[in-house]
Design a protein around this motif. Structure first.
Motif, PDB file in Angstrom:
ATOM      1  N   GLU A  97       0.697  -1.330  -0.188  1.00  0.00           N
ATOM      2  CA  GLU A  97      -0.032   0.060   0.030  1.00  0.00           C
ATOM      3  C   GLU A  97       0.859   1.222  -0.080  1.00  0.00           C
ATOM      4  N   ALA A  98       0.662   2.107  -1.063  1.00  0.00           N
ATOM      5  CA  ALA A  98       1.346   3.318  -0.931  1.00  0.00           C
ATOM      6  C   ALA A  98       1.006   4.314   0.169  1.00  0.00           C
ATOM      7  N   HIS A  99       1.986   4.869   0.717  1.00  0.00           N
ATOM      8  CA  HIS A  99       1.874   5.747   1.713  1.00  0.00           C
ATOM      9  C   HIS A  99       2.390   7.231   1.426  1.00  0.00           C
ATOM     10  N   HIS A 100       2.716   7.461   0.088  1.00  0.00           N
ATOM     11  CA  HIS A 100       3.321   8.594  -0.029  1.00  0.00           C
ATOM     12  C   HIS A 100       2.681   8.762  -1.620  1.00  0.00           C
ATOM     13  N   ASP A 101       2.225  10.093  -1.915  1.00  0.00           N
ATOM     14  CA  ASP A 101       1.574  10.213  -3.380  1.00  0.00           C
ATOM     15  C   ASP A 101       2.559  10.187  -4.370  1.00  0.00           C
ATOM     16  N   ALA A 104       2.584   6.264  -4.927  1.00  0.00           N
ATOM     17  CA  ALA A 104       1.194   5.871  -5.617  1.00  0.00           C
ATOM     18  C   ALA A 104       1.189   6.015  -6.998  1.00  0.00           C
ATOM     19  N   THR A 259      10.126  13.655   0.556  1.00  0.00           N
ATOM     20  CA  THR A 259       9.839  14.850   1.364  1.00  0.00           C
ATOM     21  C   THR A 259      10.423  16.053   0.922  1.00  0.00           C
ATOM     22  N   PRO A 274       6.370   2.297   7.283  1.00  0.00           N
ATOM     23  CA  PRO A 274       5.110   1.860   7.083  1.00  0.00           C
ATOM     24  C   PRO A 274       4.760   1.020   5.723  1.00  0.00           C
ATOM     25  N   TYR A 275       6.062   0.586   5.174  1.00  0.00           N
ATOM     26  CA  TYR A 275       5.913  -0.265   3.974  1.00  0.00           C
ATOM     27  C   TYR A 275       6.680  -1.581   4.415  1.00  0.00           C
ATOM     28  N   ARG A 279       9.733  -2.892   1.822  1.00  0.00           N
ATOM     29  CA  ARG A 279      10.427  -1.679   1.774  1.00  0.00           C
ATOM     30  C   ARG A 279      11.521  -1.303   0.754  1.00  0.00           C
ATOM     31  N   ALA A 282       9.209  -0.131  -2.050  1.00  0.00           N
ATOM     32  CA  ALA A 282       9.122   1.352  -1.855  1.00  0.00           C
ATOM     33  C   ALA A 282      10.208   1.972  -2.616  1.00  0.00           C
TER      34      ALA A 282
END
Length: 310
Positions: A97-101, A104, A259, A274-275, A279, A282
């Motif tokens: 699941e992507a946690h950063h735009d 994603a 960031t 979170p990945y 990881r 990601a």
């Protein structure tokens, strides 16, 4: 020399060039060549050397639906049998699941990318050990020099193209110290390769071990730390969860991409937490876009140490 062929349709269309990129060590890599629409590889498999080509049959470059592989040499059957794993068949992205735009967006564009697995643990470790603590440009030049000096011509049409298969483990172990020095490899990195060569069969067994056990076995080898083990695990074992902590550039580039601020390994660990389980996936997606210009420190070649690591 007769060839063997295989056509393979992955479960999803794959970005073939992106899948093969981790196995190509710079533009002068004597074990690989790229021509329009075709990739050439010269590898040493457990059954012997192989020259192999991979080319898309259908689809677009970013989403190849079918791949045609042709192979020559004693390692051809092994290579063709393992082709699905090389193209990511052993990787399961379920649960990612992507946690950063940014991630994603890139996952939507590259949803067919899977973590490839060569199954060649010792070969991956040699490359990773030579790359320790130096820039990629320096490491690629060192590896190319050693492979051309001590490797063997690739079988079939690979020899005509100038491709070279890297030495077998015993060959790496017999390289004199002055040849390592000529190639720009210091004693510490050379000793790591030689130590790995002495236990190469045990290292190859990592393919059949659970990932945690495989990483423990890799880390038990002198000179193999977290970064080196991860580089091997990513390429040889298809591990989606071993990010490149300690890498010369990865922490800076991933944190900057996600960031807008360059960070260190601690920041990278926080961003990738979170990945968990994905990881490395990601990390790859974060780095799949334009890269900033690199400005790394230069190194001088080591002085010769009159020893022979055998």
């Amino acid at each position: 020399m007769p060839s063997r062929e295989r056509r393979y349709r992955p479960g999803v269309p794959v970005p073939l060039g992106m899948m093969l990129a981790p196995f190509i060590r710079g533009a002068g890599d004597p074990t690989s060549e790229r021509e329009p629409g075709r990739w050439w590889l010269a590898w040493r498999t457990p059954d012997g050397p192989v020259t192999a080509t991979l080319a898309p049959v259908s689809g677009i470059p970013r989403a190849v639906e079918e791949v045609a592989a042709t192979a020559w040499g004693p390692g051809a059957p092994w290579f063709l049998e393992r082709l699905p794993l090389l193209l990511g068949a052993g990787d399961d992205p379920d649960g990612f699941e992507a946690h950063h735009d940014l991630i994603a967006a890139r996952w939507r564009r590259l949803s067919g990318w899977r973590v490839p697995s060569s199954g060649l643990v010792f070969a991956a470790l040699v490359c990773a050990a030579i790359e320790q603590r130096v820039t990629g440009k320096e490491a690629f030049a060192s590896q190319a020099m050693l492979v051309r000096r001590f490797g063997t011509p690739a079988p079939g049409p690979g020899e005509e193209r100038g491709l070279v298969v890297a030495p077998e483990a015993s060959g790496w172990a017999m390289i004199p110290s002055w040849e390592w020095t000529r190639a720009g490899v210091d004693g510490g990195r050379a000793r790591t390769v030689v130590a790995a060569a002495r236990v190469a069969p045990r290292l190859e067994e990592c393919v059949d071990l659970p990932l945690e056990a495989a990483l423990r076995r890799l880390r038990a080898l002198p000179g193999v730390g977290r970064w080196t083990a991860a580089e091997v695990s990513q390429r040889a074992l298809g591990d989606p969860d071993s990010p490149s902590f300690g890498d010369y550039h990865v922490a800076t580039e991933v944190t900057l991409a996600l960031t807008g601020v360059a960070g260190d390994d601690e920041d990278l660990a926080d961003l990738l937490a979170p990945y968990a389980g994905h990881r490395y996936r990601a990390q790859v997606l974060a780095l799949a876009g334009p890269r900033r210009e690199r400005h790394g420190p230069r190194r001088s070649l080591p002085t010769h140490l009159p020893t022979r690591w055998r």
